[in-house]
Design a protein around this motif. Structure first.
Motif, short mmCIF file in Angstrom:
data_model
loop_
_atom_site.label_atom_id
_atom_site.label_comp_id
_atom_site.label_asym_id
_atom_site.label_seq_id
_atom_site.Cartn_x
_atom_site.Cartn_y
_atom_site.Cartn_z
N UNK A 9 0.82 -1.21 0.00
CA UNK A 9 0.00 0.00 0.00
C UNK A 9 0.85 1.27 0.00
N UNK A 10 2.17 1.10 -0.18
CA UNK A 10 3.13 2.21 -0.28
C UNK A 10 3.16 3.07 0.97
N UNK A 11 2.85 2.45 2.12
CA UNK A 11 2.98 3.13 3.41
C UNK A 11 4.42 3.02 3.90
N UNK B 282 -3.92 -11.18 7.86
CA UNK B 282 -4.87 -11.24 6.74
C UNK B 282 -6.03 -10.25 6.89
N UNK B 283 -6.51 -10.07 8.13
CA UNK B 283 -7.59 -9.11 8.36
C UNK B 283 -7.10 -7.68 8.11
N UNK B 284 -5.90 -7.39 8.57
CA UNK B 284 -5.34 -6.07 8.34
C UNK B 284 -5.21 -5.78 6.84
N UNK C 115 -8.64 -4.80 5.48
CA UNK C 115 -9.08 -3.47 5.88
C UNK C 115 -8.25 -2.38 5.19
N UNK C 116 -6.95 -2.61 5.06
CA UNK C 116 -6.11 -1.64 4.37
C UNK C 116 -6.42 -1.60 2.87
N UNK C 117 -6.81 -2.74 2.31
CA UNK C 117 -7.21 -2.77 0.89
C UNK C 117 -8.44 -1.89 0.67
N UNK D 269 -7.00 -1.06 10.88
CA UNK D 269 -8.34 -1.16 10.29
C UNK D 269 -8.57 -0.14 9.19
N UNK D 270 -7.53 0.59 8.80
CA UNK D 270 -7.65 1.57 7.74
C UNK D 270 -8.04 2.94 8.26
#
Length: 409
Positions: free
Chosen positions: A51-53, A164-166, A169-171, A336-337
């Motif tokens: 996500x380029x963070x 996987x959950x992260x 949510x980030x997606x 969670x985004x």
């Protein structure tokens, strides 16, 4: 001079080298650590690269810089542990004897365990559990215009069970920022019956699936992948179609463990879940992802284990009972985004509950609640990891045993 030998200079092995370097009598004991890789990777950072963070420089440093002076570092692949002879054989045939052995060889993803996965690998099937995988996925997401994104968990146990959950949510946040969220269908395919392994946390996190319009396909035990048809197929014949598949394949211990005859069917070493001593050899101890204990395979767990294991190794050297007990303590931030996150803190006996952490009634972090401060804690962890955890420096107010104060039990 007696020799303490550590296999693996990742998170757990590096922490043990630093802890024991402060505790052992240097006139009586030498410490050697063996690892085939020169680079140390901050694995929690792999989640942020697609996500380029984070970029490459955030997650890679030299292993040697985190090992204390006086600890010998051997950079070499390991061929086999010969436990009956108290020695380790390297790939070049060199023999390294030991009096005490610590196995900290971690775990790895094994895509070949799922039929058909290799055929689409790094084309429209990706992972983010490796450095190369996270970089390849970042490059893919830069050009991806939308479609069916499927995040797939093959089986437990895995490294960092919340990752996987992260990623899901980030997606959701990532595609919203790009303005294409309406063009992306996000689905989570899992062998579990719900979003997460712990019931209370699963209920809370499961609500986010509804609010973020993320679908879940539970109880999906994968049989194979039909890469040419872009399909996941379960053992009972269910099919899930994808345009982009992000998978968490089977996780296994190091292949060297299998060659040495020391592991279970997944190459994890049978380990006493409280003392961290091998169940089969009293002078072998195991830490981190290499164990078979029923605790999360996460950096925080290795950090708490390291403090317990250091006590027990000192007791072992002094012919005393191993009285320090690891309670399964795990502590995880869950992104969670939208610059928010959850925090969970639990052990073998207590599942994640609401409350404040680390100080009762004060926090500043909230347990099992979505807050911006929790997100800031997650982002600060990278600094703590490089500057405190690896160096064996205790985190104030966060002991190895889980505290019940501040929790709504």
């Amino acid at each position: 001079m007696k020799k303490l030998l550590i296999l693996g200079a990742g998170t757990a092995g590096t922490m043990m080298a630093n802890h024991l370097n402060k505790k052992l009598n240097k006139n009586e004991w030498s410490i050697t650590i063996i690892d085939q890789d020169e680079k140390h990777y901050y694995q929690p950072g792999f989640l942020f690269i697609p996500f380029e963070i984070y970029s490459e420089k955030d997650v890679i440093k030299e292993k040697r810089r985190f090992l204390p002076p006086g600890v010998e570092f051997i950079q070499s692949p390991i061929q086999i542990i010969e436990a009956e002879k108290n020695q380790v054989k390297l790939n070049d045939g060199k023999i390294i004897p030991y009096d005490i052995l610590i196995i900290a060889t971690g775990c790895r993803i094994v895509p070949s365990e799922i039929e058909g996965l290799d055929e689409g690998w790094r084309k429209n099937i990706f992972d983010f559990y490796t450095f190369d995988g996270s970089v390849a996925l970042r490059n893919k997401l830069k050009e991806w215009k939308g479609g069916r994104l499927v995040v797939h968990l093959a089986e437990m146990p895995i490294k960092c069970p919340v990752a996987p959950l992260e990623f899901l949510f980030l997606s959701d946040w990532f595609f919203a920022k790009k303005g294409i969220r309406k063009d992306v269908d996000i689905t989570y395919v899992t062998p579990l019956g719900s979003a997460f392994t712990k019931p209370r946390a699963s209920a809370v996190l499961g609500n986010l699936f509804v609010t973020k319009n993320i679908h879940i396909v539970p109880n999906f035990n994968v049989s194979h992948v039909e890469a040419d048809q872009n399909k996941l197929v379960s053992l009972d014949g269910k099919e899930v179609e994808y345009d982009l598949l992000v998978t968490i394949p089977t996780n296994m211990g190091d292949e060297m463990i299998e060659r040495s005859g020391l592991g279970d069917e997944l190459n994890f070493v049978p380990t006493d879940k409280h003392t961290l001593q091998s169940k089969n050899y009293e002078n072998i101890f195991v830490i981190g992802d290499a164990t078979d204990i029923p605790a999360s395979k996460a950096g925080s767990v290795a950090h708490f284990e390291a403090e317990i294991l250091t006590e027990n190794i000192i007791s072992f050297i002094n012919n005393k009972p191993l009285e320090a007990k690891f309670d399964g303590h795990a502590n995880c931030y869950i992104e969670s985004g939208y610059n928010k996150a959850f925090l969970i803190d639990f052990n073998y006996d207590v599942e994640p509950v609401e409350g404040t952490f680390p100080l009762a009634g004060i926090g500043p972090f909230s347990l099992l609640k979505e807050t911006r401060i929790n997100h800031l804690g997650k982002m600060a962890f990278k600094f703590i990891y490089w500057n405190m955890l690896l160096k064996g420096i205790p985190i104030p107010t966060v002991p190895p045993h889980m505290k019940t104060s501040g929790k709504k039990l």
